[in-house]
Design a protein around this motif. Structure first.
Motif, PDB file in Angstrom:
ATOM      1  N   ARG A 237      11.313   1.876  -6.122  1.00  0.00           N
ATOM      2  CA  ARG A 237      10.309   1.698  -5.052  1.00  0.00           C
ATOM      3  C   ARG A 237       8.913   2.103  -5.525  1.00  0.00           C
ATOM      4  O   ARG A 237       7.918   1.627  -4.992  1.00  0.00           O
ATOM      5  N   PHE A 238       8.813   3.007  -6.498  1.00  0.00           N
ATOM      6  CA  PHE A 238       7.488   3.424  -6.970  1.00  0.00           C
ATOM      7  C   PHE A 238       6.755   2.282  -7.686  1.00  0.00           C
ATOM      8  O   PHE A 238       5.545   2.332  -7.851  1.00  0.00           O
TER       9      PHE A 238
ATOM     10  N   SER B 291       0.858  -1.191   0.000  1.00  0.00           N
ATOM     11  CA  SER B 291       0.000   0.000   0.000  1.00  0.00           C
ATOM     12  C   SER B 291       0.894   1.241   0.000  1.00  0.00           C
ATOM     13  O   SER B 291       2.104   1.159   0.256  1.00  0.00           O
ATOM     14  N   GLY B 292       0.272   2.401  -0.253  1.00  0.00           N
ATOM     15  CA  GLY B 292       1.036   3.650  -0.266  1.00  0.00           C
ATOM     16  C   GLY B 292       1.721   3.905   1.063  1.00  0.00           C
ATOM     17  O   GLY B 292       2.875   4.328   1.117  1.00  0.00           O
ATOM     18  N   LYS B 293       1.000   3.615   2.166  1.00  0.00           N
ATOM     19  CA  LYS B 293       1.566   3.854   3.500  1.00  0.00           C
ATOM     20  C   LYS B 293       2.766   2.945   3.741  1.00  0.00           C
ATOM     21  O   LYS B 293       3.827   3.392   4.177  1.00  0.00           O
ATOM     22  N   GLN B 294       2.596   1.641   3.437  1.00  0.00           N
ATOM     23  CA  GLN B 294       3.715   0.698   3.630  1.00  0.00           C
ATOM     24  C   GLN B 294       4.913   1.125   2.793  1.00  0.00           C
ATOM     25  O   GLN B 294       6.053   1.135   3.261  1.00  0.00           O
ATOM     26  N   ASN B 295       4.640   1.484   1.541  1.00  0.00           N
ATOM     27  CA  ASN B 295       5.738   1.854   0.658  1.00  0.00           C
ATOM     28  C   ASN B 295       6.394   3.154   1.106  1.00  0.00           C
ATOM     29  O   ASN B 295       7.604   3.322   0.998  1.00  0.00           O
ATOM     30  N   GLY B 296       5.584   4.080   1.650  1.00  0.00           N
ATOM     31  CA  GLY B 296       6.143   5.344   2.147  1.00  0.00           C
ATOM     32  C   GLY B 296       7.115   5.098   3.292  1.00  0.00           C
ATOM     33  O   GLY B 296       8.195   5.687   3.355  1.00  0.00           O
ATOM     34  N   ILE B 297       6.715   4.191   4.203  1.00  0.00           N
ATOM     35  CA  ILE B 297       7.611   3.874   5.330  1.00  0.00           C
ATOM     36  C   ILE B 297       8.861   3.177   4.795  1.00  0.00           C
ATOM     37  O   ILE B 297       9.985   3.446   5.235  1.00  0.00           O
ATOM     38  N   ALA B 298       8.668   2.297   3.799  1.00  0.00           N
ATOM     39  CA  ALA B 298       9.827   1.595   3.224  1.00  0.00           C
ATOM     40  C   ALA B 298      10.753   2.577   2.489  1.00  0.00           C
ATOM     41  O   ALA B 298      11.967   2.438   2.548  1.00  0.00           O
ATOM     42  N   ILE B 299      10.157   3.585   1.811  1.00  0.00           N
ATOM     43  CA  ILE B 299      10.996   4.591   1.127  1.00  0.00           C
ATOM     44  C   ILE B 299      11.832   5.322   2.178  1.00  0.00           C
ATOM     45  O   ILE B 299      13.033   5.544   2.000  1.00  0.00           O
ATOM     46  N   ALA B 300      11.186   5.681   3.297  1.00  0.00           N
ATOM     47  CA  ALA B 300      11.940   6.337   4.372  1.00  0.00           C
ATOM     48  C   ALA B 300      13.059   5.405   4.840  1.00  0.00           C
ATOM     49  O   ALA B 300      14.194   5.834   5.061  1.00  0.00           O
ATOM     50  N   GLY B 301      12.747   4.112   4.950  1.00  0.00           N
ATOM     51  CA  GLY B 301      13.764   3.149   5.368  1.00  0.00           C
ATOM     52  C   GLY B 301      14.898   3.024   4.360  1.00  0.00           C
ATOM     53  O   GLY B 301      16.053   2.821   4.709  1.00  0.00           O
ATOM     54  N   ASP B 302      14.547   3.166   3.088  1.00  0.00           N
ATOM     55  CA  ASP B 302      15.544   3.045   2.017  1.00  0.00           C
ATOM     56  C   ASP B 302      16.398   4.311   1.945  1.00  0.00           C
ATOM     57  O   ASP B 302      17.580   4.271   1.642  1.00  0.00           O
ATOM     58  N   TYR B 303      15.768   5.448   2.231  1.00  0.00           N
ATOM     59  CA  TYR B 303      16.419   6.741   1.993  1.00  0.00           C
ATOM     60  C   TYR B 303      17.214   7.209   3.201  1.00  0.00           C
ATOM     61  O   TYR B 303      18.236   7.866   3.062  1.00  0.00           O
ATOM     62  N   LEU B 304      16.713   6.888   4.420  1.00  0.00           N
ATOM     63  CA  LEU B 304      17.443   7.298   5.621  1.00  0.00           C
ATOM     64  C   LEU B 304      18.590   6.314   5.810  1.00  0.00           C
ATOM     65  O   LEU B 304      18.514   5.367   6.557  1.00  0.00           O
ATOM     66  N   SER B 305      19.646   6.580   5.080  1.00  0.00           N
ATOM     67  CA  SER B 305      20.747   5.627   5.009  1.00  0.00           C
ATOM     68  C   SER B 305      21.755   5.927   6.109  1.00  0.00           C
ATOM     69  O   SER B 305      21.542   6.779   6.958  1.00  0.00           O
TER      70      SER B 305
END
Length: 544
Positions: free
Chosen positions: A275-276, A53-67
Motif C-alpha cells: 500500500r505504501f 493522496s496520503g489521506k486516501q491511502n491512509g483510509i484505504a490502509i485502515a480498510g485493508d487492515y481492519l479485517s
C-alpha cells in the motif's frame, strides 16, 4: 430473549440479509468497473499508478487492515474472554508504530511494486526474489485462510445455512466475487473498495457503540458489570488479565509469543507494505500511516464496547453455539439492537470487509508471482509489461481458487487467531530481512536467505506441531476439540503461537548467515542508503 432461542441456526431474515449483501456487491463492483476498468500497465495493476493522496491511502490502509479478524474475531474474543480478548486490539495497534517509525518511508523510497524489490536491491536478485516470493505467498495464504473462514461462518449465520456442503458453496461464491474485483479493477479498484469499506465499517461500529452504551445509560461500568453477570462461568475474571492467558505458565508464555507476533508482524505484512507504493512521495507515505493510526486506534477502542456489549446482551452460550462461534458475536449483537435490518447492514459491511481485505491480498500474491517470479526470475527482467499483467491476472485466479479450498478447511477456527499465525510468519520471515536490508551495511545474500527461509520454516513447522493443529482437549460447550484436526494428537510444541521462538531465530540466522559470508556490495549499499532516505531515483524507477 427466550423467543429467540430456536433461532440459533439463523439470525434475522435471510432474504433481507441476502438482498443487502447483493446490493453491497453490485455497488462496489460498479465502482470498481467505473474507476478502474479497461487495460492496465503493470504500475496501474499493482499500485494504481501511485496516484492516491496520503489521506486516501491512509483510509484505504485502515480498510485493508481492519479485517474480519478486527471486526468479528476481536469482538468475539472480548465477549468470551474479556480483557484478554482486548489484548489483540492493543497488539494490532501498537504494531503500526513499528511500521511508521522503521519501515513505511524507507520502503516507499526504495521499492517499486513489491517487498522483494527492496530486499533484492543490493543483493543477488534471483535467489532473494525467490525467497521473498515464497515468504509472501506463505503469509498471504494464512491471512487469506482467516478471511475466507470468516466469510463462510458469517454467511452461514445470516442465510440460515448449516452443514459443511452449504458453507463450502458460500465460501466458493465469496472467492469468485473477490477474483472478479482483482481481475477487473487491479489496485485502483481495490483501493476504492477499501476506502468505502473503511468509512462504512468505522461508521457502523461507532453507531453500534453509542447504541450499546445508551442501553446502559452511557455508563461503561454498568455495561461491564452486566457482561460479568451474564457470564457466571467467568465472572469478575472477564475484567482482569488472565482469563485466557493466565491459567498456567504455558499460557503466560504463549501470551508473550502472541504479543511479539502481533507487534512485529504488521511491518512485515506484504499487502500492507504494498500500500505504501500507491502514493507519489515518501511524505505522503508517512501521512498515510498517520491517518491509518488515528482511524485504526479509534476503531479498536470501539471494539471494547462492542465485545462487552455482545457478552452482556447476547450471552456467551448463544455466541459459542452459533455457526461461526466467537466470530458471530458482532452480528448477533446487531440483531439484539436493531433486529433484521441492522443485522443485514452490519453483516453486509463485515462481508465487504472480507472482500476488500482479500482483494488486497490477492493483488499482492499476483504481483509477487508476475513481477518477482515470472518477470525477474524466469524471464530475467525481459518480460513485456503486457505479459506481466496477463500473468498477474492468471495468478489472481489461481490464488483465489487456493484460498477457497483453504477456507473450506479452516472454517471453524477463530479468525483473530488465524491472523495471529499470519503475523507470526510475517514477523519471523519478512521483518528481520527488511530491517537488516534497510539498516545494516554488512548484510548480504546468504544472510537474507537464511533469515527468510529459517524464519519461515521454523514458524510453519512449529505451527504444524502446535496444539492449534492437534491435541487440544475437547471443549465441554461445543463437544469438539478447538484444534484444527479432531481425534488425533501429534503436537510436540506447547505454545499456540510460534513467535517467541521463530522471530528471534529469524534475526539470529540473518546475522549468522551474513557474518559467515564475505559478499558485500559497497557501491550498491551507498546507492540504496541515499535512495531510501531521500527518495532520489524513485520516479525514474516507477516510470521505467
Amino acid at each position: 430473549m427466550s423467543s429467540l432461542a430456536p433461532m440459533a441456526e439463523t439470525i434475522g431474515n435471510p432474504t433481507l440479509n441476502i438482498s443487502i449483501f447483493a446490493i453491497f456487491v453490485l455497488f462496489t463492483l460498479t465502482i470498481v468497473i467505473k474507476v478502474a476498468g479497461g487495460k492496465k500497465t503493470a504500475g496501474q495493476m499493482y499500485t494504481g499508478g501511485a496516484s492516491f493522496s496520503g489521506k486516501q491511502n491512509g483510509i484505504a490502509i485502515a480498510g485493508d487492515y481492519l479485517s474480519a479478524a478486527s471486526f468479528l474475531g476481536i469482538a468475539g474474543a472480548i465477549a468470551l474472554q474479556g480483557y484478554d480478548g482486548f489484548l489483540y486490539s492493543i497488539g494490532f495497534l501498537v504494531a503500526w508504530l513499528v511500521a511508521l517509525l522503521l519501515v513505511a518511508e524507507l520502503m516507499r523510497n526504495t521499492g517499486r511494486f513489491t517487498m522483494a524489490d527492496v530486499l533484492s536491491y543490493r543483493l543477488r536478485q534471483r535467489p532473494v526474489r525467490v525467497a521473498a516470493a515464497t515468504s509472501v505467498l506463505a503469509v498471504s495464504f494464512f491471512y487469506l485462510l482467516a478471511q475466507m473462514a470468516g466469510a463462510g461462518g458469517l454467511v452461514s449465520l445470516l442465510l440460515g445455512v448449516s452443514g459443511a456442503a452449504a458453507q463450502n458453496i458460500v465460501i466458493a461464491i465469496v472467492g469468485a466475487v473477490m477474483i472478479a474485483y482483482v481481475m477487473i479493477g487491479g489496485m485502483k479498484g481495490t483501493t476504492w473498495v477499501q476506502i468505502i469499506k473503511a468509512i462504512l465499517l468505522i461508521a457502523a461500529t461507532a453507531i453500534m457503540t453509542v447504541w450499546v452504551l445508551a442501553k446502559f445509560g452511557l455508563n461503561l461500568s454498568s455495561l461491564m458489570q452486566s457482561a460479568v453477570d451474564t457470564n457466571p462461568a467467568a465472572g469478575e475474571k472477564l475484567l482482569e488479565p488472565g482469563l485466557k492467558y493466565g491459567k498456567n505458565t504455558t499460557t503466560k508464555i504463549d501470551f508473550i509469543s502472541l504479543s511479539l507476533a502481533l507487534v512485529l508482524g504488521t511491518a512485515g505484512l506484504p499487502h500492507v507494505l504494498q500500500r505504501f507504493y500507491t502514493v507519489p512521495t515518501s511524505k505522503q507515505a508517512r501521512k498515510s500511516v498517520e491517518w491509518a493510526i488515528w482511524l485504526i486506534g479509534g476503531f479498536y477502542l470501539l471494539t471494547l464496547v462492542i465485545g462487552y456489549g455482545a457478552g452482556a446482551l447476547v450471552g456467551p452460550e448463544k455466541i459459542a453455539n452459533a455457526p461461526g462461534k466467537a466470530n458471530s458475536a458482532a452480528p448477533q449483537l446487531a440483531f439484539e439492537l436493531g433486529g433484521s435490518p441492522l443485522l443485514g447492514i452490519v453483516s453486509g459491511i463485515a462481508f465487504a470487509t472480507i472482500l476488500a481485505v482479500v482483494a488486497g491480498l490477492t493483488i499482492t500474491t499476483s504481483a509477487t508471482v508476475a513481477h518477482d517470479l515470472y518477470n525477474q526470475v524466469i524471464k530475467r527482467g525481459k518480460a513485456s509489461p503486457e505479459q506481466e499483467v496477463k500473468v498477474a491476472r492468471y495468478a489472481a485466479l489461481v490464488g483465489g481458487i487456493i484460498a477457497i479450498l483453504g477456507g473450506m478447511l479452516a472454517k471453524d477456527q477463530n479468525i483473530a487467531f488465524l491472523v495471529a499465525l499470519a503475523f507470526a510468519v510475517a514477523a519471523s520471515a519478512n521483518l528481520p530481512t527488511i530491517l537488516y536490508s534497510l539498516f545494516w551495511k554488512r548484510f548480504n545474500t546468504r544472510g537474507a536467505l537464511w533469515s527468510m527461509y529459517g524464519g519461515l520454516i521454523s514458524a510453519i513447522g512449529l505451527i504444524i506441531f502446535s496444539p492449534v493443529v492437534s491435541g487440544k482437549p475437547v471443549d465441554p460447550l461445543t463437544g469438539k476439540s478447538p484444534s484444527m484436526l479432531q481425534n488425533v494428537d501429534f503436537h510436540l510444541f506447547p505454545l499456540d503461537n510460534p513467535g517467541l521462538v521463530s522471530i528471534p531465530l529469524g534475526f539470529l540466522l540473518g546475522y549468522i548467515g551474513t557474518v559467515t559470508s564475505k559478499e558485500f556490495n559497497r557501491a550498491k549499499y551507498a546507492e540504496m542508503e541515499v535512495r531510501s532516505l531521500t527518495g532520489h531515483g524513485v520516479a525514474e524507477a516507477i516510470e521505467h
